[in-house]
Design a protein around this motif. Structure first.
Motif, PDB file in Angstrom:
ATOM      1  N   UNK A  22      20.383   8.058  22.223  1.00 45.70           N
ATOM      2  CA  UNK A  22      19.041   7.795  22.744  1.00 45.70           C
ATOM      3  C   UNK A  22      18.002   8.741  22.122  1.00 45.70           C
ATOM      4  N   UNK A  23      18.398  10.003  22.031  1.00 42.61           N
ATOM      5  CA  UNK A  23      17.555  11.033  21.415  1.00 42.61           C
ATOM      6  C   UNK A  23      16.955  10.594  20.086  1.00 42.61           C
ATOM      7  N   UNK A  24      17.830  10.079  19.257  1.00 44.74           N
ATOM      8  CA  UNK A  24      17.436   9.795  17.872  1.00 44.74           C
ATOM      9  C   UNK A  24      16.535   8.577  17.727  1.00 44.74           C
ATOM     10  N   UNK A  25      16.588   7.683  18.711  1.00 41.05           N
ATOM     11  CA  UNK A  25      15.805   6.457  18.561  1.00 41.05           C
ATOM     12  C   UNK A  25      14.557   6.415  19.438  1.00 41.05           C
ATOM     13  N   UNK A  26      14.352   7.478  20.231  1.00 39.45           N
ATOM     14  CA  UNK A  26      13.193   7.551  21.124  1.00 39.45           C
ATOM     15  C   UNK A  26      11.880   7.380  20.367  1.00 39.45           C
ATOM     16  N   UNK A  27      11.806   7.961  19.200  1.00 43.66           N
ATOM     17  CA  UNK A  27      10.592   7.863  18.392  1.00 43.66           C
ATOM     18  C   UNK A  27      11.031   7.440  16.995  1.00 43.66           C
ATOM     19  N   UNK A  28      11.072   6.157  16.768  1.00 43.23           N
ATOM     20  CA  UNK A  28      11.694   5.637  15.545  1.00 43.23           C
ATOM     21  C   UNK A  28      10.734   5.543  14.363  1.00 43.23           C
ATOM     22  N   UNK A  29       9.426   5.545  14.646  1.00 43.98           N
ATOM     23  CA  UNK A  29       8.452   5.328  13.576  1.00 43.98           C
ATOM     24  C   UNK A  29       8.622   6.241  12.365  1.00 43.98           C
TER      25      UNK A  29
END
Ligand code: A3P
Length: 295
Positions: A22-29
């Motif tokens: 979840x950590x890694x995809x929270x801010x995917x931009x």
């Protein structure tokens, strides 16, 4: 690290159909719009396929076999992990933006989540694959070490999760097959852990050829020696011992655990192996991709 962050660190969520931390995809931009540079070298793998090993090989190549230069920093700073985001630390993308070219970039992304920029800039891309059974065992032990991954439970449960493709980064099958397909339209160097184990010199020569680099035989031998399991395990700039125990706990098992091809035989029961082989046959039907589970 705050409590809510720890909670998040443990969560794996479905992101565009792929189970991801979840950590890694929270801010995917920042990942999606990552700006590649033409001389970037990407090292892509499913977790536990030999990423750290090939990272060290690449850094040695780029430093002409200079051991001192390869001691300048830890492997995770020399070859940053693109999509990682740990609270209170610079993200992989932040690290990479500050890195001088030519950059060596680590990623575990499945092919469909790769930023477009790498293809547009025609970057060199190396994929390393390792047989599914050894990856399962290695990933199981890794889950016990890493705070940021869910508790794997007993081996039998973890193996079921792995076979169901619900572990972080999803299905091993989808990963290796997706990258294998891409190779037909884009010049990826697709390597195998087992080949590297069998004849590291031969495989490092393949890497050199792909990168259009030349090194003397003497330097090549030096790289083979320095990146052997025995030497790398003792190298604190490569063995992750610089990471505190509460993030990566190496008390029971070392990150540099065994480094062999075929260790799965010490962990799979006969029944597990049978079930695995059945699924494997089904999943790999019709692909020209071939793995060795021992050498
Ligand atoms: P094992 O757990 O089977 O020992 P990654 O770097 O992708 O996380 O992969 C880690 C795996 O690669 C671990 O496998 C680790 O021991 C192995 N490894 C790391 N360096 C190696 C080396 N120089 N030679 C062989 N295997 C190595």
């Amino acid at each position: 690290i705050k409590d809510e962050d720890i909670e998040m660190l443990h969560s794996v969520v479905s992101f565009r159909g792929v189970p991801m931390a979840k950590m890694n995809v929270e801010n995917w931009e920042p990942v999606e719009y990552f700006q590649a540079r033409h001389d970037d070298v990407v090292l892509a793998t499913y977790p536990k396929a030999g990423t750290t090993w090939v990272s060290e090989i690449l850094d040695m190549i780029y430093n002409g076999g200079d051991l001192e230069k390869c001691q300048r920093d830890t492997i995770y700073n020399r070859v940053p992990y693109m999509e990682i985001r740990i609270p209170g630390m610079p993200s992989g993308v932040d690290q990479l933006e500050l890195l001088a070219s030519p950059r060596l970039i680590k990623t575990h992304l499945p092919i469909q989540l790769m930023p477009e920029s790498f293809w547009e800039k025609k970057c060199k891309v190396i994929y390393v694959a390792r047989n599914a059974k050894d990856v399962a065992v290695s990933y199981f032990f890794f889950h016990q070490m890493v705070k940021a991954l869910p508790d794997p439970g007993p081996w039998d449960k973890f193996l079921a999760d792995y076979m169901n493709g619900t572990v972080s980064y999803g299905s091993w099958y989808d990963h290796v097959k997706g990258w294998w397909e891409k190779r037909k339209q884009y010049g990826i160097l697709y390597l195998f852990y087992e080949d590297l184990k069998e004849d590291p010199k031969r495989e490092i020569k393949k890497i050199l050829h792909y990168l259009e680099k030349e090194l003397s035989d003497e330097v090549l031998e030096k790289i083979v020696h320095h990146t052997s399991f025995q030497v790398m395990s003792k190298n604190d700039m490569a063995n992750y011992k610089t990471i505190p125990n509460d993030i990566l706990n190496q008390t029971n098992t070392a990150f540099m655990r065994k480094g062999e091809a075929g260790d799965w035989k010490n962990h799979f029961t006969v029944a597990q192996n049978e079930a695995f082989d059945n699924q494997y046959q089904e999943q790999m039907l019709g692909t020209s991709l071939h793995f060795r589970t021992a050498i």
